[in-house]
Write an enzyme that holds these catalytic residues in place. Structure first.
Site, PDB file in Angstrom:
ATOM      1  N   GLU A   1       0.845  -1.192   0.000  1.00  0.00           N
ATOM      2  CA  GLU A   1       0.000   0.000   0.000  1.00  0.00           C
ATOM      3  C   GLU A   1       0.882   1.244   0.000  1.00  0.00           C
ATOM      4  O   GLU A   1       1.765   1.398   0.839  1.00  0.00           O
ATOM      5  CB  GLU A   1      -0.916  -0.004   1.229  1.00  0.00           C
ATOM      6  CG  GLU A   1      -1.621   1.312   1.527  1.00  0.00           C
ATOM      7  CD  GLU A   1      -2.412   1.854   0.349  1.00  0.00           C
ATOM      8  OE1 GLU A   1      -2.303   3.067   0.072  1.00  0.00           O
ATOM      9  OE2 GLU A   1      -3.141   1.068  -0.306  1.00  0.00           O
TER      10      GLU A   1
ATOM     11  N   THR B   1      -9.674   6.471  -2.594  1.00  0.00           N
ATOM     12  CA  THR B   1     -11.093   6.656  -2.904  1.00  0.00           C
ATOM     13  C   THR B   1     -11.993   6.022  -1.850  1.00  0.00           C
ATOM     14  O   THR B   1     -13.096   6.513  -1.577  1.00  0.00           O
ATOM     15  CB  THR B   1     -11.396   6.042  -4.282  1.00  0.00           C
ATOM     16  OG1 THR B   1     -10.531   6.625  -5.257  1.00  0.00           O
ATOM     17  CG2 THR B   1     -12.830   6.285  -4.689  1.00  0.00           C
ATOM     18  N   THR B   2     -11.514   4.945  -1.242  1.00  0.00           N
ATOM     19  CA  THR B   2     -12.331   4.209  -0.268  1.00  0.00           C
ATOM     20  C   THR B   2     -12.748   5.066   0.918  1.00  0.00           C
ATOM     21  O   THR B   2     -13.814   4.852   1.489  1.00  0.00           O
ATOM     22  CB  THR B   2     -11.561   2.964   0.211  1.00  0.00           C
ATOM     23  OG1 THR B   2     -11.435   2.062  -0.891  1.00  0.00           O
ATOM     24  CG2 THR B   2     -12.270   2.255   1.352  1.00  0.00           C
TER      25      THR B   2
ATOM     26  N   SER C   1     -19.594   8.108  -1.817  1.00  0.00           N
ATOM     27  CA  SER C   1     -21.002   8.247  -1.446  1.00  0.00           C
ATOM     28  C   SER C   1     -21.500   7.150  -0.514  1.00  0.00           C
ATOM     29  O   SER C   1     -22.574   7.273   0.061  1.00  0.00           O
ATOM     30  CB  SER C   1     -21.874   8.245  -2.708  1.00  0.00           C
ATOM     31  OG  SER C   1     -21.815   6.969  -3.325  1.00  0.00           O
ATOM     32  N   ALA C   2     -20.745   6.056  -0.376  1.00  0.00           N
ATOM     33  CA  ALA C   2     -21.078   4.929   0.499  1.00  0.00           C
ATOM     34  C   ALA C   2     -22.262   4.102   0.000  1.00  0.00           C
ATOM     35  O   ALA C   2     -22.766   3.249   0.720  1.00  0.00           O
ATOM     36  CB  ALA C   2     -21.351   5.405   1.937  1.00  0.00           C
ATOM     37  N   ILE C   3     -22.699   4.340  -1.235  1.00  0.00           N
ATOM     38  CA  ILE C   3     -23.830   3.594  -1.788  1.00  0.00           C
ATOM     39  C   ILE C   3     -23.378   2.216  -2.262  1.00  0.00           C
ATOM     40  O   ILE C   3     -22.355   2.077  -2.921  1.00  0.00           O
ATOM     41  CB  ILE C   3     -24.459   4.348  -2.972  1.00  0.00           C
ATOM     42  CG1 ILE C   3     -24.985   5.713  -2.543  1.00  0.00           C
ATOM     43  CG2 ILE C   3     -25.587   3.526  -3.606  1.00  0.00           C
ATOM     44  CD1 ILE C   3     -25.452   6.573  -3.702  1.00  0.00           C
TER      45      ILE C   3
ATOM     46  N   HIS D   1     -24.524   0.062  -4.891  1.00  0.00           N
ATOM     47  CA  HIS D   1     -25.415   0.104  -6.051  1.00  0.00           C
ATOM     48  C   HIS D   1     -25.902  -1.304  -6.397  1.00  0.00           C
ATOM     49  O   HIS D   1     -25.125  -2.254  -6.405  1.00  0.00           O
ATOM     50  CB  HIS D   1     -24.699   0.718  -7.247  1.00  0.00           C
ATOM     51  CG  HIS D   1     -24.454   2.188  -7.095  1.00  0.00           C
ATOM     52  ND1 HIS D   1     -25.434   3.124  -7.324  1.00  0.00           N
ATOM     53  CD2 HIS D   1     -23.347   2.888  -6.728  1.00  0.00           C
ATOM     54  CE1 HIS D   1     -24.952   4.329  -7.113  1.00  0.00           C
ATOM     55  NE2 HIS D   1     -23.683   4.214  -6.747  1.00  0.00           N
TER      56      HIS D   1
ATOM     57  N   VAL E   1       4.461   1.093  -5.123  1.00  0.00           N
ATOM     58  CA  VAL E   1       4.980   0.252  -6.197  1.00  0.00           C
ATOM     59  C   VAL E   1       5.407   1.139  -7.363  1.00  0.00           C
ATOM     60  O   VAL E   1       4.668   2.042  -7.787  1.00  0.00           O
ATOM     61  CB  VAL E   1       3.926  -0.770  -6.650  1.00  0.00           C
ATOM     62  CG1 VAL E   1       4.410  -1.542  -7.867  1.00  0.00           C
ATOM     63  CG2 VAL E   1       3.600  -1.730  -5.510  1.00  0.00           C
TER      64      VAL E   1
ATOM     65  N   LYS F   1     -23.729   9.670 -12.225  1.00  0.00           N
ATOM     66  CA  LYS F   1     -25.049   9.484 -11.625  1.00  0.00           C
ATOM     67  C   LYS F   1     -25.588  10.800 -11.089  1.00  0.00           C
ATOM     68  O   LYS F   1     -26.742  10.885 -10.681  1.00  0.00           O
ATOM     69  CB  LYS F   1     -24.975   8.434 -10.512  1.00  0.00           C
ATOM     70  CG  LYS F   1     -24.756   7.020 -11.029  1.00  0.00           C
ATOM     71  CD  LYS F   1     -24.752   6.018  -9.887  1.00  0.00           C
ATOM     72  CE  LYS F   1     -24.800   4.582 -10.388  1.00  0.00           C
ATOM     73  NZ  LYS F   1     -23.598   4.194 -11.117  1.00  0.00           N
TER      74      LYS F   1
END
Length: 296
Positions: A31, A40-41, A45-47, A49, A171, A254
């Site tokens: 990492e 990004t995690t 939006s925590a959706i 889908h 990396v 979206k």
């Protein structure tokens, strides 16, 4: 020598490690950041889908639908908050209703339950829809999760089961090694492995293109969200999104959405602005103004 090296420990890398830790494998995660879930995690939006809108027959459609249905059991196992609260994609014009009906067709082909609703039907689901809303699409299997809590839980489980984690290990190269193996190099070390899992987020194209003739380019976009006071969470339990709209650089977004979080707040957003730097994640006044102006 490792059996598997995973590049990146966002939710995708952590989920891969979680699954691989079930087997007698020597697995390493590299990492670039100083902790997991730092890309990004940690800010989306925590959706969850349901998979109503990916192009039918594509890998995205197949795995979106399959993956979304795994979340209830996965989150229960890991003791991570999850709620299946459903989603409304609303329309304010007849042109947007055409898109709603198109999304319904996509959902049917992907095997996702959806329903085209007129205004009266939407009000039965969400009584506080604005006066300008004439109809929309109801997707009952859409859900919400805390993405960074999920990533941390997946990573902890993998670590308990023997996966090795190296943080601050950016990396720099992936290349073929002797015996059909792979060599993964950081600034400080080099690792030989039988398999490489490319879970590098906005850098995934770079590592793919180092070793594959099937190249691609990721167009980075940054988005911001606003989190409202918990007192406002009483006004909706349903995720509410506008109909998708095209983006200048291609593809679509979206659009803006209102997302009741599993933490009892409400998330608003997001803008989707193209950037040059894959790591760009600044909060900008311009981005905040876009969100505020839309919801006003």
């Amino acid at each position: 020598m490792y059996d598997v090296v995973i590049i990146g420990c966002g939710v995708v890398g952590a989920a891969a490690a979680y699954q691989l830790s079930r087997y007698q494998l020597k697995t390493l995660i590299l990492e670039a950041s100083n902790d997991v879930a730092n890309g990004t995690t940690k800010a989306n939006s925590a959706i969850i889908h349901a998979g109503y809108d990916p192009e039918p027959g594509t890998n995205k459609a197949i795995y979106n639908v399959r993956g979304s249905r795994m979340y209830p059991e996965l989150c229960a196992e890991l003791e991570v908050p999850y709620t299946k609260n459903g989603m409304i994609v609303f329309a304010t014009t007849e042109e947007q209703m055409k898109e709603v009906r198109h999304l319904k067709e996509m959902g049917d082909r992907n095997g996702v339950e959806t329903k085209v609703c007129d205004r009266a039907a939407l009000l039965e689901i969400e009584p506080d829809m604005g006066e300008g809303v004439i109809g929309g699409l109801w997707i009952p299997d859409s859900g919400m999760v805390c993405p960074y809590s999920l990533c941390i839980a997946l990573a902890e489980n993998a670590a308990w089961n023997g996966v090795v984690f190296e943080t601050s290990a950016k990396v720099e190269a992936v290349e073929r090694a002797e015996g059909g193996n792979w060599r993964v190099r950081t600034a400080d070390d080099s690792y030989t492995t039988r398999y490489v899992f490319n879970c590098a987020g906005t850098y995934a194209d770079r590592f793919n293109n180092m070793v594959s003739k099937d190249t691609f380019h990721i167009i980075p976009r940054e988005g911001q969200h606003l989190i409202l006071d918990r007192e406002l969470a009483q006004y909706t339990k349903v995720t509410i999104c506008q109909t998708p709209e095209p983006l200048p650089g291609g593809g679509h977004t979206k659009g803006m959405g209102l997302m009741p979080s599993v933490d009892g707040t409400v998330i608003l957003g997001c803008n989707a602005d193209q950037v040059d730097d894959p790591d760009f994640c600044d909060s900008t006044q311009e981005g905040i103004d876009k969100i505020v102006n839309y919801f006003e």
